[in-house]
Scaffold this motif. Structure first.
Motif, PDB file in Angstrom:
ATOM      1  N   THR A  38       3.713  15.568  -1.174  1.00  0.00           N
ATOM      2  CA  THR A  38       4.039  14.372  -1.961  1.00  0.00           C
ATOM      3  C   THR A  38       2.984  13.294  -1.743  1.00  0.00           C
ATOM      4  OG1 THR A  38       5.422  13.385  -0.236  1.00  0.00           O
ATOM      5  CG2 THR A  38       6.531  14.783  -1.875  1.00  0.00           C
ATOM      6  N   ASN A  39       2.288  13.330  -0.605  1.00  0.00           N
ATOM      7  CA  ASN A  39       1.280  12.326  -0.287  1.00  0.00           C
ATOM      8  C   ASN A  39      -0.094  12.941  -0.003  1.00  0.00           C
ATOM      9  OD1 ASN A  39       3.925  10.981   0.144  1.00  0.00           O
ATOM     10  ND2 ASN A  39       2.587   9.261   0.622  1.00  0.00           N
ATOM     11  N   ARG A  40      -0.273  14.182  -0.397  1.00  0.00           N
ATOM     12  CA  ARG A  40      -1.602  14.800  -0.260  1.00  0.00           C
ATOM     13  C   ARG A  40      -2.365  14.596  -1.558  1.00  0.00           C
ATOM     14  NH1 ARG A  40      -1.004  20.080   3.662  1.00  0.00           N
ATOM     15  NH2 ARG A  40      -0.341  18.827   5.448  1.00  0.00           N
ATOM     16  N   SER A  41      -3.615  14.251  -1.410  1.00  0.00           N
ATOM     17  CA  SER A  41      -4.456  13.898  -2.548  1.00  0.00           C
ATOM     18  C   SER A  41      -5.834  14.532  -2.391  1.00  0.00           C
ATOM     19  CB  SER A  41      -4.585  12.372  -2.618  1.00  0.00           C
ATOM     20  OG  SER A  41      -5.088  11.878  -1.389  1.00  0.00           O
ATOM     21  N   LEU A  49       0.829  -1.194   0.000  1.00  0.00           N
ATOM     22  CA  LEU A  49       0.000   0.000   0.000  1.00  0.00           C
ATOM     23  C   LEU A  49       0.868   1.251   0.000  1.00  0.00           C
ATOM     24  CD1 LEU A  49      -2.651  -0.908   2.745  1.00  0.00           C
ATOM     25  CD2 LEU A  49      -2.878  -1.126   0.260  1.00  0.00           C
ATOM     26  N   ALA A  50       0.470   2.199  -0.826  1.00  0.00           N
ATOM     27  CA  ALA A  50       0.994   3.563  -0.727  1.00  0.00           C
ATOM     28  C   ALA A  50      -0.173   4.400  -0.209  1.00  0.00           C
ATOM     29  CB  ALA A  50       1.472   4.064  -2.084  1.00  0.00           C
ATOM     30  N   THR A  51       0.129   5.400   0.588  1.00  0.00           N
ATOM     31  CA  THR A  51      -0.922   6.108   1.301  1.00  0.00           C
ATOM     32  C   THR A  51      -0.993   7.582   0.903  1.00  0.00           C
ATOM     33  OG1 THR A  51       0.627   6.440   3.136  1.00  0.00           O
ATOM     34  CG2 THR A  51      -0.842   4.542   3.271  1.00  0.00           C
ATOM     35  N   PHE A  52      -2.240   8.064   0.751  1.00  0.00           N
ATOM     36  CA  PHE A  52      -2.494   9.450   0.355  1.00  0.00           C
ATOM     37  C   PHE A  52      -3.724   9.963   1.095  1.00  0.00           C
ATOM     38  CE2 PHE A  52      -0.388   7.313  -3.127  1.00  0.00           C
ATOM     39  CZ  PHE A  52       0.652   8.186  -3.423  1.00  0.00           C
ATOM     40  N   HIS A  53      -3.661  11.221   1.498  1.00  0.00           N
ATOM     41  CA  HIS A  53      -4.772  11.829   2.241  1.00  0.00           C
ATOM     42  C   HIS A  53      -4.687  13.343   2.057  1.00  0.00           C
ATOM     43  CE1 HIS A  53      -7.124  13.170   5.721  1.00  0.00           C
ATOM     44  NE2 HIS A  53      -7.684  11.971   5.699  1.00  0.00           N
ATOM     45  N   PRO A  54      -5.815  14.049   2.036  1.00  0.00           N
ATOM     46  CA  PRO A  54      -5.777  15.512   1.880  1.00  0.00           C
ATOM     47  C   PRO A  54      -4.989  16.237   2.972  1.00  0.00           C
ATOM     48  CG  PRO A  54      -8.009  14.696   1.544  1.00  0.00           C
ATOM     49  CD  PRO A  54      -7.180  13.535   2.032  1.00  0.00           C
ATOM     50  N   ASP A  55      -4.898  15.644   4.151  1.00  0.00           N
ATOM     51  CA  ASP A  55      -4.177  16.262   5.270  1.00  0.00           C
ATOM     52  C   ASP A  55      -2.919  15.488   5.645  1.00  0.00           C
ATOM     53  OD1 ASP A  55      -6.143  18.289   5.573  1.00  0.00           O
ATOM     54  OD2 ASP A  55      -7.399  16.891   6.695  1.00  0.00           O
ATOM     55  N   TYR A  56      -2.347  14.779   4.686  1.00  0.00           N
ATOM     56  CA  TYR A  56      -1.177  13.951   4.971  1.00  0.00           C
ATOM     57  C   TYR A  56      -0.102  14.790   5.662  1.00  0.00           C
ATOM     58  CZ  TYR A  56       1.470   9.683   4.438  1.00  0.00           C
ATOM     59  OH  TYR A  56       2.128   8.504   4.688  1.00  0.00           O
ATOM     60  N   CYS A  57       0.478  14.224   6.694  1.00  0.00           N
ATOM     61  CA  CYS A  57       1.545  14.903   7.418  1.00  0.00           C
ATOM     62  C   CYS A  57       2.553  13.850   7.861  1.00  0.00           C
ATOM     63  CB  CYS A  57       0.978  15.648   8.622  1.00  0.00           C
ATOM     64  SG  CYS A  57       2.194  16.668   9.465  1.00  0.00           S
ATOM     65  N   PHE A  58       3.755  13.953   7.335  1.00  0.00           N
ATOM     66  CA  PHE A  58       4.801  13.013   7.698  1.00  0.00           C
ATOM     67  C   PHE A  58       5.224  13.222   9.145  1.00  0.00           C
ATOM     68  CE2 PHE A  58       5.349  13.098   3.076  1.00  0.00           C
ATOM     69  CZ  PHE A  58       5.393  11.743   2.813  1.00  0.00           C
ATOM     70  N   GLU A  59       5.664  12.142   9.754  1.00  0.00           N
ATOM     71  CA  GLU A  59       6.202  12.230  11.113  1.00  0.00           C
ATOM     72  C   GLU A  59       7.357  13.226  11.124  1.00  0.00           C
ATOM     73  OE1 GLU A  59       7.707   9.133  14.567  1.00  0.00           O
ATOM     74  OE2 GLU A  59       7.178   8.374  12.600  1.00  0.00           O
ATOM     75  N   ASP A  60       7.440  13.993  12.171  1.00  0.00           N
ATOM     76  CA  ASP A  60       8.493  14.994  12.353  1.00  0.00           C
ATOM     77  C   ASP A  60       8.401  16.172  11.384  1.00  0.00           C
ATOM     78  OD1 ASP A  60       9.568  13.496  14.464  1.00  0.00           O
ATOM     79  OD2 ASP A  60      10.803  12.322  13.086  1.00  0.00           O
ATOM     80  N   THR A  61       7.215  16.396  10.796  1.00  0.00           N
ATOM     81  CA  THR A  61       7.009  17.595   9.989  1.00  0.00           C
ATOM     82  C   THR A  61       5.818  18.360  10.550  1.00  0.00           C
ATOM     83  OG1 THR A  61       5.505  16.582   8.381  1.00  0.00           O
ATOM     84  CG2 THR A  61       7.867  16.495   7.867  1.00  0.00           C
ATOM     85  N   GLU A  62       5.762  19.622  10.222  1.00  0.00           N
ATOM     86  CA  GLU A  62       4.617  20.454  10.586  1.00  0.00           C
ATOM     87  C   GLU A  62       3.561  20.324   9.491  1.00  0.00           C
ATOM     88  OE1 GLU A  62       4.180  22.146  13.458  1.00  0.00           O
ATOM     89  OE2 GLU A  62       6.073  21.217  14.097  1.00  0.00           O
ATOM     90  N   PRO A  63       2.283  20.439   9.834  1.00  0.00           N
ATOM     91  CA  PRO A  63       1.223  20.283   8.822  1.00  0.00           C
ATOM     92  C   PRO A  63       1.338  21.223   7.626  1.00  0.00           C
ATOM     93  CG  PRO A  63       0.277  20.229  11.016  1.00  0.00           C
ATOM     94  CD  PRO A  63       1.732  20.598  11.181  1.00  0.00           C
ATOM     95  N   ASP A  64       1.909  22.405   7.811  1.00  0.00           N
ATOM     96  CA  ASP A  64       1.977  23.357   6.704  1.00  0.00           C
ATOM     97  C   ASP A  64       3.244  23.222   5.853  1.00  0.00           C
ATOM     98  OD1 ASP A  64       3.713  24.280   8.656  1.00  0.00           O
ATOM     99  OD2 ASP A  64       3.082  26.377   8.499  1.00  0.00           O
ATOM    100  N   GLU A  65       4.060  22.211   6.122  1.00  0.00           N
ATOM    101  CA  GLU A  65       5.281  22.025   5.319  1.00  0.00           C
ATOM    102  C   GLU A  65       4.940  21.495   3.934  1.00  0.00           C
ATOM    103  OE1 GLU A  65       8.693  20.117   7.144  1.00  0.00           O
ATOM    104  OE2 GLU A  65       8.017  20.818   9.111  1.00  0.00           O
ATOM    105  N   ALA A  66       5.582  22.058   2.938  1.00  0.00           N
ATOM    106  CA  ALA A  66       5.320  21.696   1.546  1.00  0.00           C
ATOM    107  C   ALA A  66       5.628  20.233   1.256  1.00  0.00           C
ATOM    108  CB  ALA A  66       6.129  22.593   0.616  1.00  0.00           C
ATOM    109  N   SER A  67       6.581  19.658   1.944  1.00  0.00           N
ATOM    110  CA  SER A  67       6.971  18.262   1.679  1.00  0.00           C
ATOM    111  C   SER A  67       5.809  17.286   1.868  1.00  0.00           C
ATOM    112  CB  SER A  67       8.138  17.861   2.560  1.00  0.00           C
ATOM    113  OG  SER A  67       7.792  17.973   3.928  1.00  0.00           O
ATOM    114  N   ASN A  68       4.839  17.647   2.687  1.00  0.00           N
ATOM    115  CA  ASN A  68       3.683  16.767   2.903  1.00  0.00           C
ATOM    116  C   ASN A  68       2.855  16.554   1.636  1.00  0.00           C
ATOM    117  OD1 ASN A  68       4.040  16.250   5.744  1.00  0.00           O
ATOM    118  ND2 ASN A  68       3.403  18.363   6.096  1.00  0.00           N
TER     119      ASN A  68
END
Length: 190
Positions: free
Chosen positions: A127-130, A106-125
């Motif tokens: 990559t998995n926001r859908s 499984l690869a995972t995607f969500h509109p509010d995806y937030c990687f561990e150790d990142t802030e919700p508003d970081e652009a890097s998130n």
């Protein structure tokens, strides 16, 4: 509420205009061109039913080897990212319990995806926001072949993070939001 056809169109638009256009996944364009991506909308409001639908889709993929991959989209479930992560953990356990470890991942995607150790508003998130919560069922054999062909896939996440950080959250969010806009007819003279 969008129809299933609209959700499928929005999801495929996101794949085309973001995942492929920004080269987030170097393998996605080939599958789009081959039309071997299946998008299934699951309108369940219960996690148990969503897990059942996941296994129905796994069985469907077993019977249809011409379909490379499925995006299982949950427009009415998993508004909470934490609830979604709980579902993913259960889904991965069920795949293992049902003997699909090493066959599907499984690869995972969500509109509010937030990687561990990142802030919700970081652009890097992004990559998995859908556009919607979804899981991407991948054939593990195909993933291995793609890695063999591509080479060092470990560099892809770092490259994507750098690209999205340069793009910025506002631009990434605007691109995501464009997926909800209807496509203008190719034959339009405007």
């Amino acid at each position: 509420m969008h129809t299933d056809n609209q959700i499928v169109a929005q999801t495929l638009k996101w794949v085309r205009t973001f995942i492929v256009a920004q080269d987030i996944c170097p393998f996605a364009q080939r599958e789009l061109e081959r039309e071997s991506i299946r998008v299934e909308v699951v309108r369940s409001k219960k996690t148990e039913v969503a897990l059942e639908e996941l296994m129905v889709e796994v069985q469907w993929l077993d019977e249809h080897p011409e379909t490379e991959t499925t995006l299982l989209v949950f427009p009415t479930l998993f508004k909470s990212f934490e609830h979604y992560l709980d579902f993913v953990e259960l889904a991965e356990s069920i795949l293992i319990d049902q003997g699909y470890e090493g066959i599907y991942q499984l690869a995972t995607f969500h509109p509010d995806y937030c990687f561990e150790d990142t802030e919700p508003d970081e652009a890097s998130n992004y990559t998995n926001r859908s556009p919607y919560a979804m899981v991407h069922l991948l054939r593990e054999e195909s993933v291995e072949k793609a890695i063999e062909f591509y080479g060092d896939t470990d560099a892809i996440p770092e490259r994507n993070i750098a690209k999205l950080n340069a793009m910025g959250s506002a631009v990434a969010e605007a691109q995501l939001q464009r997926c909800y806009e209807p496509d203008v007819s190719a034959g339009s003279n405007r």
